[in-house]
Write a protein that holds these residues in place. Sequence first.
Motif, PDB file in Angstrom:
ATOM      1  N   PHE A  66       0.836  -1.205   0.000  1.00  0.00           N
ATOM      2  CA  PHE A  66       0.000   0.000   0.000  1.00  0.00           C
ATOM      3  C   PHE A  66       0.871   1.256   0.000  1.00  0.00           C
ATOM      4  N   THR A  67       1.956   1.200   0.772  1.00  0.00           N
ATOM      5  CA  THR A  67       2.883   2.333   0.863  1.00  0.00           C
ATOM      6  C   THR A  67       3.550   2.589  -0.483  1.00  0.00           C
ATOM      7  N   VAL A  68       4.012   1.508  -1.110  1.00  0.00           N
ATOM      8  CA  VAL A  68       4.646   1.626  -2.426  1.00  0.00           C
ATOM      9  C   VAL A  68       3.631   2.118  -3.456  1.00  0.00           C
ATOM     10  N   SER A  69       2.381   1.651  -3.346  1.00  0.00           N
ATOM     11  CA  SER A  69       1.345   2.065  -4.298  1.00  0.00           C
ATOM     12  C   SER A  69       1.118   3.570  -4.263  1.00  0.00           C
ATOM     13  N   ALA A  70       1.203   4.157  -3.062  1.00  0.00           N
ATOM     14  CA  ALA A  70       1.054   5.607  -2.944  1.00  0.00           C
ATOM     15  C   ALA A  70       2.156   6.326  -3.707  1.00  0.00           C
ATOM     16  N   LEU A  71       3.375   5.824  -3.600  1.00  0.00           N
ATOM     17  CA  LEU A  71       4.506   6.431  -4.316  1.00  0.00           C
ATOM     18  C   LEU A  71       4.443   6.145  -5.812  1.00  0.00           C
ATOM     19  N   ALA A  72       3.843   4.998  -6.176  1.00  0.00           N
ATOM     20  CA  ALA A  72       3.722   4.650  -7.599  1.00  0.00           C
ATOM     21  C   ALA A  72       2.808   5.620  -8.334  1.00  0.00           C
TER      22      ALA A  72
END
Length: 472
Positions: A66-72
Amino acid sequence: MNENVKTEASLNRTLGLFASTLMVVGIVIGSGVFKKIVPMAQTGLSETAILMAWILAGVISLFAAFTVSALASLTEESGGLYEYFRLSFGNFFAFISGWADFIIISPAAIAALAFLFGEVINSFIPLPKPLDAWKDFSIGGFIFPFANSGVKLIGILAIIVLTGVNSLGSRESGVFNSIITSAKILGISVLIIVGLAYSGPETQSSNTMFNNVNAPEGMLFYSAFFAAMLSAFWAYNGWETATNISGEIINPKRNLPLALTIGLSLVALVYTLLNYTYMNVLSLQQIRAIDVNQIGAFVVAETLLGTFGKILLIVLLIICVFGALNSNIVSSPRKFYRMAQQGYLFSHLKKVHTRFRTPHVSLNYMMILGCIMLISGSFDTLTNMVIFLNFVFYGFLAFAVLRMKRKGMIQAKVTGYPFVPIVLLLFSVALTINTIWVQPQQSLVGIMLVLSGVPVYYYFKKQKQFNHTDQS
């Protein structure tokens, strides 16, 4: 002019949501879920605690996704964590994270999977050892390049073949990965269904070493539970490398977060059901009695279907490890391609094949580094460093989301904000401190290798400034 156009050829966006999701699943499902039940059982934990360790490790991995998805949501470029760190903290920290991946994390993961692939083949068909006469030759007393030569040669062959396949195009490699991953899921589903329906007599073991293990209590329980979670994290490891292929995913701002969420949720479900199946077929006492160097799933399969079951599981394990190796070879070079594009790695790594539109030079680099690490044979140290360094960078990812969301730089909705990144940050700090405390020498080696990138960064920065001045 035409020559320049060819040199600057770009990657093709050919991977949809289905192929991207199977890429995530293919990267994650390797050997861990078949091997880790034995050491987890030997901690003395109950069946419920072991299943909770798998579930909680899956939840933490999902929080990281979820954290990576925000940055993606910030970019459609390839490069994964390197690109996210570049946008969050600038070129220096991005380079340090990419350098760690370049010299340790990616080649170590490829080497370990290739070696395991050779070992599984060897358990099925005993391999010759053509270099066995020099098996005791060492470099520094701990690197034995000619030991297990048959297994290593098969591993090297697998790396070379898969590098060749993945140089032919992202669509072709995506189809190849989807076929292998679908076969994995089908094979594991059959094992789960047969195992859940099992009601026959349990296998008896003459080994009583672990038959009377006392359940840990108090602080010992938390220590054992944490050890079990670390085993589970190795099985979940690698999903973040799927972010490296953003430049080849159709509509990556939508499809990449969905692929990470769906893929990891599917993996968590499969892992939990498979471990429940193990404990439905064998008692914990019997699982504890299995030698820790053996693959516990083999005993379960043999109990279910006899020798035929063991052979089937060996074939399934070959497919799983081969698929995980393929997925790592697909995804890792895309990060180094992006670093070279930014001028912070060897310039020829940004070359894209004019016909197949793949980063073939970067693929070849990973092939060479993976083979070198495979020959070195120091896999336990390398794989432990992979987990340690991954969680160091997960912590920084969580901090990046908190920082950029507060500044309004991330406009997209962040799932579970701020609870999810805060939990991930705290867990990453706790795991990092615990690892440094328990394994100080190994942790220090990992940190020193990462910091070796500092002078390298300034070299590339100087080269970039020189080239810019020269062009002006």
